[in-house]
Design a protein around this motif. Structure first.
Motif, PDB file in Angstrom:
ATOM      1  N   HIS A   1       0.825  -1.211   0.000  1.00 44.05           N
ATOM      2  CA  HIS A   1       0.000   0.000   0.000  1.00 44.05           C
ATOM      3  C   HIS A   1       0.863   1.268   0.000  1.00 44.05           C
ATOM      4  N   ALA A   2       1.824   1.321  -0.923  1.00 44.11           N
ATOM      5  CA  ALA A   2       2.768   2.454  -0.975  1.00 44.11           C
ATOM      6  C   ALA A   2       2.045   3.793  -1.046  1.00 44.11           C
ATOM      7  N   GLY A   3       2.462   4.715  -0.197  1.00 45.17           N
ATOM      8  CA  GLY A   3       1.934   6.079  -0.221  1.00 45.17           C
ATOM      9  C   GLY A   3       0.618   6.262   0.498  1.00 45.17           C
ATOM     10  N   ARG A   4       0.047   5.158   1.056  1.00 44.64           N
ATOM     11  CA  ARG A   4      -1.260   5.260   1.724  1.00 44.64           C
ATOM     12  C   ARG A   4      -1.076   5.169   3.250  1.00 44.64           C
ATOM     13  N   PRO A   5      -2.097   5.562   4.017  1.00 47.72           N
ATOM     14  CA  PRO A   5      -1.934   5.546   5.484  1.00 47.72           C
ATOM     15  C   PRO A   5      -1.611   4.144   6.014  1.00 47.72           C
ATOM     16  N   GLU A   6      -2.103   3.109   5.344  1.00 45.89           N
ATOM     17  CA  GLU A   6      -1.875   1.736   5.812  1.00 45.89           C
ATOM     18  C   GLU A   6      -0.562   1.151   5.289  1.00 45.89           C
ATOM     19  N   GLU A   7       0.281   2.013   4.723  1.00 49.67           N
ATOM     20  CA  GLU A   7       1.568   1.570   4.173  1.00 49.67           C
ATOM     21  C   GLU A   7       2.360   0.717   5.177  1.00 49.67           C
ATOM     22  N   TRP A   8       2.999  -0.344   4.647  1.00 53.26           N
ATOM     23  CA  TRP A   8       3.832  -1.247   5.459  1.00 53.26           C
ATOM     24  C   TRP A   8       5.132  -1.480   4.714  1.00 53.26           C
ATOM     25  N   ARG A   9       6.248  -1.386   5.420  1.00 50.41           N
ATOM     26  CA  ARG A   9       7.563  -1.480   4.779  1.00 50.41           C
ATOM     27  C   ARG A   9       8.433  -2.531   5.435  1.00 50.41           C
ATOM     28  N   TRP A  10       9.218  -3.212   4.654  1.00 46.94           N
ATOM     29  CA  TRP A  10      10.244  -4.108   5.170  1.00 46.94           C
ATOM     30  C   TRP A  10      11.506  -3.890   4.338  1.00 46.94           C
ATOM     31  N   VAL A  11      12.660  -3.804   4.991  1.00 45.28           N
ATOM     32  CA  VAL A  11      13.946  -3.692   4.295  1.00 45.28           C
ATOM     33  C   VAL A  11      14.907  -4.704   4.911  1.00 45.28           C
ATOM     34  N   GLY A  12      15.624  -5.435   4.107  1.00 42.97           N
ATOM     35  CA  GLY A  12      16.591  -6.394   4.652  1.00 42.97           C
ATOM     36  C   GLY A  12      17.374  -7.075   3.543  1.00 42.97           C
ATOM     37  N   ARG A  13      17.927  -8.243   3.866  1.00 48.43           N
ATOM     38  CA  ARG A  13      18.690  -8.998   2.877  1.00 48.43           C
ATOM     39  C   ARG A  13      17.736  -9.830   2.026  1.00 48.43           C
ATOM     40  N   LEU A  14      18.101 -10.038   0.791  1.00 52.14           N
ATOM     41  CA  LEU A  14      17.258 -10.790  -0.146  1.00 52.14           C
ATOM     42  C   LEU A  14      16.842 -12.137   0.441  1.00 52.14           C
ATOM     43  N   THR A  15      17.763 -12.767   1.100  1.00 53.16           N
ATOM     44  CA  THR A  15      17.500 -14.114   1.624  1.00 53.16           C
ATOM     45  C   THR A  15      16.515 -14.104   2.788  1.00 53.16           C
ATOM     46  N   ASP A  16      16.310 -12.934   3.398  1.00 55.15           N
ATOM     47  CA  ASP A  16      15.408 -12.835   4.562  1.00 55.15           C
ATOM     48  C   ASP A  16      14.019 -12.286   4.219  1.00 55.15           C
ATOM     49  N   LEU A  17      13.768 -11.977   2.957  1.00 62.91           N
ATOM     50  CA  LEU A  17      12.459 -11.399   2.594  1.00 62.91           C
ATOM     51  C   LEU A  17      11.323 -12.281   3.102  1.00 62.91           C
ATOM     52  N   PRO A  18      10.397 -11.716   3.883  1.00 64.68           N
ATOM     53  CA  PRO A  18       9.270 -12.522   4.383  1.00 64.68           C
ATOM     54  C   PRO A  18       8.245 -12.761   3.278  1.00 64.68           C
ATOM     55  N   GLU A  19       8.483 -13.811   2.494  1.00 67.50           N
ATOM     56  CA  GLU A  19       7.687 -14.068   1.297  1.00 67.50           C
ATOM     57  C   GLU A  19       6.189 -14.166   1.576  1.00 67.50           C
ATOM     58  N   ASP A  20       5.850 -14.681   2.757  1.00 69.20           N
ATOM     59  CA  ASP A  20       4.422 -14.860   3.045  1.00 69.20           C
ATOM     60  C   ASP A  20       3.703 -13.528   3.291  1.00 69.20           C
ATOM     61  N   GLN A  21       4.475 -12.450   3.461  1.00 70.94           N
ATOM     62  CA  GLN A  21       3.870 -11.125   3.643  1.00 70.94           C
ATOM     63  C   GLN A  21       3.603 -10.427   2.307  1.00 70.94           C
ATOM     64  N   VAL A  22       4.093 -11.000   1.204  1.00 70.24           N
ATOM     65  CA  VAL A  22       3.985 -10.350  -0.101  1.00 70.24           C
ATOM     66  C   VAL A  22       2.635 -10.689  -0.725  1.00 70.24           C
ATOM     67  N   ASP A  23       1.876  -9.656  -1.095  1.00 71.53           N
ATOM     68  CA  ASP A  23       0.580  -9.900  -1.735  1.00 71.53           C
ATOM     69  C   ASP A  23       0.426  -8.975  -2.947  1.00 71.53           C
ATOM     70  N   MET A  24      -0.777  -8.935  -3.521  1.00 73.65           N
ATOM     71  CA  MET A  24      -1.000  -8.159  -4.745  1.00 73.65           C
ATOM     72  C   MET A  24      -0.952  -6.648  -4.514  1.00 73.65           C
ATOM     73  N   SER A  25      -1.013  -6.221  -3.250  1.00 72.69           N
ATOM     74  CA  SER A  25      -0.889  -4.788  -2.954  1.00 72.69           C
ATOM     75  C   SER A  25       0.552  -4.415  -2.631  1.00 72.69           C
ATOM     76  N   SER A  26       1.475  -5.363  -2.864  1.00 75.83           N
ATOM     77  CA  SER A  26       2.873  -5.143  -2.511  1.00 75.83           C
ATOM     78  C   SER A  26       3.703  -4.855  -3.751  1.00 75.83           C
ATOM     79  N   LEU A  27       4.788  -4.175  -3.523  1.00 78.20           N
ATOM     80  CA  LEU A  27       5.831  -4.026  -4.521  1.00 78.20           C
ATOM     81  C   LEU A  27       7.109  -4.548  -3.874  1.00 78.20           C
TER      82      LEU A  27
END
Lengths: 257, 257
Positions: free
Chosen positions: A200-226
């Motif tokens: 939800h980039a740019g919206r009040p409900e925006e959620w961000r994660w930054v880290g190493r490629l190997t640690d990306l929480p894949e189960d958090q990625v959905d169609m509203s994600s980039l």
């Protein structure tokens, strides 16, 4: 922004928040008689279009929605097709041009594209400046491009030093191509490559994660994600993800910083 | 858009025309005390900032301008750094984060990025929808990234099916990398590949050319131009350049169009 009778304006709402709507887009919404769009995006501007005719469909009704919008314009109406982000990037402008090209009776129907802020810019702004030196933008939806072509594109760009943004990274059922993409980049760029996910980039409900490629929480990625995968110039400092410039060493005088 | 004392907002003006300025950006210009920017971009909003302190430099004064903006914010002022297009794409946001990261005394200085419409979206809107299915965005300026890295990136993405937009394609003296880039794509994608050049995208003086890669009028390409190289899905019909979608054959019912 005047819309002529019989014309379609394809407009980009950016994040959908009022602060990201351009004056040109607001004028088009005011000037039109018919508003077409995916219901979730029409919701962003529903109050502004009270009383206007609407052509709404769900997420999978894209062709139906574009056909109905073209038919409304062909009948002489002033039509707005609303998209989130930019209408020319993983949105409806291309399909309207494609459908027009397939029907000789629509050859002269004017389609005007009013640009908007795409999700890559919204997500990058939320993270810092990770796309500063250029980037690649790839959709993982195999509805738009066959999966084999997506894989070929991923492998090609993984060999560059460019950061990559993944649009439509995963649906509830469609998750394999995301796992494959991450594997391709881990192999080409290393497991420690900096990576981010913004929902939800740019919206009040925006959620961000930054880290190493190997640690990306894949189960958090959905169609509203980039999902954003960095390159060798990507840095994460003081809470900001950004690309360093090649000429830093040349121009940023020694001893000053 | 409130700006705090001691904060920098990096703002994107899109094409610079009022119709492309978001409400958020206008509020930031209203709220700030100091406006920093390349003079040509400050010109776009000069009347709106009458009476405010200005930090203006020419095109090559980027580091100087960013340092002065950081110093102004560090002294407690409310600062706007203006960029054309999107501030996070080939603009000033990255350099501000980079300079902040090099100076421990600036570690807590807040930098907020307010996104804008990037030149790729403006040019695509003028042409049709040539970036619809994704694309790569590469700058040919060797000030940002060393020329060898640019060449490596060009070769990598040329092997994909993605359209490519070239930012900063050529200066008055710097034209070799454009010739090289066109050669790389002619070899990888063929001389008949569809290609476009848009100068001053989205502005009244906009100029467009669409044709085969081999016919691109190279001498017309300057720093206000964006060059677009298509892929195998790129079509030019009814005066519009667009990408066909992979699922057209599957979804657009037979005999209907």
């Amino acid at each position: 922004m005047h819309i002529n009778s019989g014309e379609i304006a394809v407009i980009g709402l950016g994040s959908g928040l009022p602060q990201h709507l351009t004056p040109e887009v607001l004028e088009a919404l005011e000037a039109c008689e018919v508003v077409a769009g995916y219901s979730r995006y029409v919701d962003f501007i529903r109050e502004r279009i009270a009383g206007k005719e609407r052509i709404e469909t769900g997420m999978t009704g894209e062709v139906e929605r574009c056909r109905a919008a073209l038919a409304a314009a062909a009948s002489g109406k002033r039509v707005c097709m609303v998209c989130s982000g930019d209408p020319g990037i993983l949105a409806m402008a291309g399909l309207l041009f494609e459908l027009r090209a397939r029907d000789a009776s629509l050859a002269d129907l004017p389609i005007r594209v009013l640009p908007g802020i795409t999700a890559a810019s919204l997500a990058a702004a939320a993270l810092g400046a990770p796309l500063q030196n250029g980037f690649c933008l790839i959709s993982l939806s195999d509805l738009l491009v066959p999966a084999d072509e997506v894989r070929q594109n991923l492998r090609a760009v993984a060999a560059s030093a460019l950061p990559v943004t993944l649009y439509n990274p995963a649906g509830r059922k469609r998750r394999d191509l995301l796992a494959e993409a991450l594997g391709i980049f881990r192999e080409a760029r290393g497991a420690d490559t900096l990576c981010a996910c913004v929902r939800h980039a740019g919206r009040p409900e925006e959620w961000r994660w930054v880290g190493r490629l190997t640690d990306l929480p894949e189960d958090q990625v959905d169609m509203s994600s980039l999902v954003l995968i960095g390159g060798p110039r990507t840095r994460y400092e003081n809470g900001a993800l950004f690309e360093a410039r090649g000429y830093a060493e040349k121009y940023l005088a020694d001893g000053e910083a």
